[in-house]
Design an enzyme around this catalytic site. Structure first.
Site, PDB file in Angstrom:
ATOM      1  N   HIS A  53      26.150  -7.438  -2.575  1.00 59.49           N
ATOM      2  CA  HIS A  53      26.720  -6.108  -2.343  1.00 59.49           C
ATOM      3  C   HIS A  53      27.961  -5.930  -3.217  1.00 59.49           C
ATOM      4  O   HIS A  53      28.111  -4.922  -3.900  1.00 59.49           O
ATOM      5  CB  HIS A  53      27.065  -5.972  -0.866  1.00 59.49           C
ATOM      6  CG  HIS A  53      27.682  -4.671  -0.478  1.00 59.49           C
ATOM      7  ND1 HIS A  53      26.995  -3.475  -0.522  1.00 59.49           N
ATOM      8  CD2 HIS A  53      28.932  -4.368  -0.025  1.00 59.49           C
ATOM      9  CE1 HIS A  53      27.798  -2.501  -0.120  1.00 59.49           C
ATOM     10  NE2 HIS A  53      28.975  -3.017   0.175  1.00 59.49           N
ATOM     11  N   ASP A  94      36.135   1.170   3.000  1.00 59.61           N
ATOM     12  CA  ASP A  94      35.739   1.364   4.393  1.00 59.61           C
ATOM     13  C   ASP A  94      35.802   0.070   5.198  1.00 59.61           C
ATOM     14  O   ASP A  94      35.488   0.067   6.397  1.00 59.61           O
ATOM     15  CB  ASP A  94      34.346   2.008   4.491  1.00 59.61           C
ATOM     16  CG  ASP A  94      33.244   1.143   3.917  1.00 59.61           C
ATOM     17  OD1 ASP A  94      33.479   0.432   2.928  1.00 59.61           O
ATOM     18  OD2 ASP A  94      32.123   1.188   4.459  1.00 59.61           O
ATOM     19  N   HIS A  95      36.228  -1.018   4.558  1.00 60.59           N
ATOM     20  CA  HIS A  95      36.440  -2.292   5.248  1.00 60.59           C
ATOM     21  C   HIS A  95      37.905  -2.725   5.204  1.00 60.59           C
ATOM     22  O   HIS A  95      38.286  -3.643   5.924  1.00 60.59           O
ATOM     23  CB  HIS A  95      35.571  -3.381   4.625  1.00 60.59           C
ATOM     24  CG  HIS A  95      34.106  -3.138   4.830  1.00 60.59           C
ATOM     25  ND1 HIS A  95      33.325  -3.893   5.684  1.00 60.59           N
ATOM     26  CD2 HIS A  95      33.276  -2.200   4.305  1.00 60.59           C
ATOM     27  CE1 HIS A  95      32.081  -3.424   5.667  1.00 60.59           C
ATOM     28  NE2 HIS A  95      32.033  -2.395   4.837  1.00 60.59           N
ATOM     29  N   HIS A 130      35.729  -3.219  -0.340  1.00 64.69           N
ATOM     30  CA  HIS A 130      35.461  -1.786  -0.212  1.00 64.69           C
ATOM     31  C   HIS A 130      36.401  -1.126   0.807  1.00 64.69           C
ATOM     32  O   HIS A 130      36.731  -1.710   1.841  1.00 64.69           O
ATOM     33  CB  HIS A 130      34.006  -1.542   0.178  1.00 64.69           C
ATOM     34  CG  HIS A 130      33.070  -1.682  -0.972  1.00 64.69           C
ATOM     35  ND1 HIS A 130      31.702  -1.768  -0.813  1.00 64.69           N
ATOM     36  CD2 HIS A 130      33.285  -1.759  -2.319  1.00 64.69           C
ATOM     37  CE1 HIS A 130      31.117  -1.887  -2.009  1.00 64.69           C
ATOM     38  NE2 HIS A 130      32.068  -1.882  -2.921  1.00 64.69           N
ATOM     39  N   HIS A 158      35.028  -8.066   2.257  1.00 66.16           N
ATOM     40  CA  HIS A 158      34.980  -7.635   0.866  1.00 66.16           C
ATOM     41  C   HIS A 158      35.923  -6.454   0.666  1.00 66.16           C
ATOM     42  O   HIS A 158      36.496  -5.929   1.629  1.00 66.16           O
ATOM     43  CB  HIS A 158      33.557  -7.307   0.408  1.00 66.16           C
ATOM     44  CG  HIS A 158      32.916  -6.151   1.089  1.00 66.16           C
ATOM     45  ND1 HIS A 158      32.559  -6.148   2.423  1.00 66.16           N
ATOM     46  CD2 HIS A 158      32.554  -4.907   0.639  1.00 66.16           C
ATOM     47  CE1 HIS A 158      31.994  -4.998   2.750  1.00 66.16           C
ATOM     48  NE2 HIS A 158      31.996  -4.220   1.685  1.00 66.16           N
ATOM     49  N   ASP A 168      28.633  -6.272   4.827  1.00 66.35           N
ATOM     50  CA  ASP A 168      27.554  -5.437   4.292  1.00 66.35           C
ATOM     51  C   ASP A 168      26.476  -6.259   3.587  1.00 66.35           C
ATOM     52  O   ASP A 168      25.774  -5.734   2.722  1.00 66.35           O
ATOM     53  CB  ASP A 168      28.117  -4.405   3.314  1.00 66.35           C
ATOM     54  CG  ASP A 168      28.875  -3.292   4.005  1.00 66.35           C
ATOM     55  OD1 ASP A 168      28.923  -3.282   5.246  1.00 66.35           O
ATOM     56  OD2 ASP A 168      29.439  -2.436   3.298  1.00 66.35           O
ATOM     57  N   HIS A 195      27.842  -1.887   9.944  1.00 68.21           N
ATOM     58  CA  HIS A 195      27.436  -0.482   9.968  1.00 68.21           C
ATOM     59  C   HIS A 195      26.293  -0.246  10.950  1.00 68.21           C
ATOM     60  O   HIS A 195      25.436  -1.123  11.153  1.00 68.21           O
ATOM     61  CB  HIS A 195      26.982  -0.019   8.586  1.00 68.21           C
ATOM     62  CG  HIS A 195      28.082   0.105   7.586  1.00 68.21           C
ATOM     63  ND1 HIS A 195      28.868   1.224   7.478  1.00 68.21           N
ATOM     64  CD2 HIS A 195      28.521  -0.772   6.649  1.00 68.21           C
ATOM     65  CE1 HIS A 195      29.761   1.036   6.508  1.00 68.21           C
ATOM     66  NE2 HIS A 195      29.564  -0.164   5.991  1.00 68.21           N
TER      67      HIS A 195
END
Length: 255
Positions: free
Chosen positions: A111, A59-60, A57, A55, A131, A169
């Site tokens: 998410h 942090d990915h 985001h 996805h 996530d 995570h």
């Protein structure tokens, strides 16, 4: 034989690195930071062949630019133009071959709306779920609805129980602390908390989990349980599985 190695990144992310036998070409999943990937590849004399994205985001995806510039990998991900660098757009029902193994793509919105997961039915079965599904937990709903996330989790819960679950995570201890409140009669949760607390004290990952384990300890997959329903009933409406899920997710947001 495929190996999967966790690369710790940012504050609590795992970038999963897939390698087939003794090949020097590898795949990474959700590189939120390029540095740990580059460090590992240079140390082990490996080359980045493929990147999987679940996805959009940051942090990915935050490490994508640097990895593309250095290695020019194939980048597989969802249909989202905000993710720069995707070479192969995939969605529900598509199949991709990664490091010799065939992976099926599932749409797992909730998410985010663009969230996808990758599942391989080999031995052992592997699931890279970003996530959506965590050990003893699930992702926050930033874009999708309760119904979408509930349906996504139900889809993953139907996978073989020996499926290894590679979430993105290290949220396990916090999730299990919540699970003790949301599923207070569940001895499996207590045992899992003891095991995972020991693992973290030794600086070891609590992942991967398995679908079979999640069916025992994850309250979001146990909305049918009397223990979970009773605990959720003290927080709000819980007259069916979806309503129980929604109550649990809102409760966890405040926990």
């Amino acid at each position: 034989m495929m190996s999967v190695t966790p690369l710790a990144a940012l504050s609590d992310n795992y970038i999963w690195l897939l390698r087939q036998d003794s090949s020097d070409r590898v795949c990474v999943v959700d590189p939120g930071d390029a540095a740990p990937v580059i460090d590992y590849l240079e140390r082990e004399s490996l080359t980045l062949d493929t990147v999987l994205i679940t996805h959009h985001h940051h942090d990915h995806t935050g490490g994508l630019g640097a990895l593309i510039k250095r290695y020019s990998p194939r980048v597989i991900g969802p249909d989202n133009p905000t993710i720069a660098g995707i070479t192969d757009v995939v969605g529900a029902g598509d199949e991709v071959r990664i490091m010799g193994r065939l992976f099926e793509v599932f749409a797992t919105p909730g998410h985010t709306l663009d969230h996808i997961s990758y599942f391989s039915a080999g031995i052992p079965p592997l699931l890279f779920c970003g996530d959506t599904l965590f050990c003893a937990g699930c992702g926050r709903l930033f874009e999708g609805s309760f119904e979408q996330m509930f349906d996504s989790l139900q889809r993953l819960a139907e996978l073989p129980e020996d499926t290894l679950v590679f979430a993105a995570h290290e949220y396990t201890l916090a999730n299990l602390e919540f699970a003790r409140q949301a599923d207070p009669d569940n001895d499996d949760v207590r045992h899992a908390l003891e095991e995972c607390d020991k693992a973290r004290s030794l600086e070891r990952p609590t992942l991967p989990s398995t679908i079979g384990r999640e069916l025992k300890i994850n309250p979001y997959l146990r909305t049918h349980s009397e223990s979970v329903r009773r605990a959720a009933g003290e927080q709000g409406k819980n007259d069916n599985d979806l309503a129980t899920f929604a109550t649990l997710r809102e409760w966890k947001n405040r926990f």
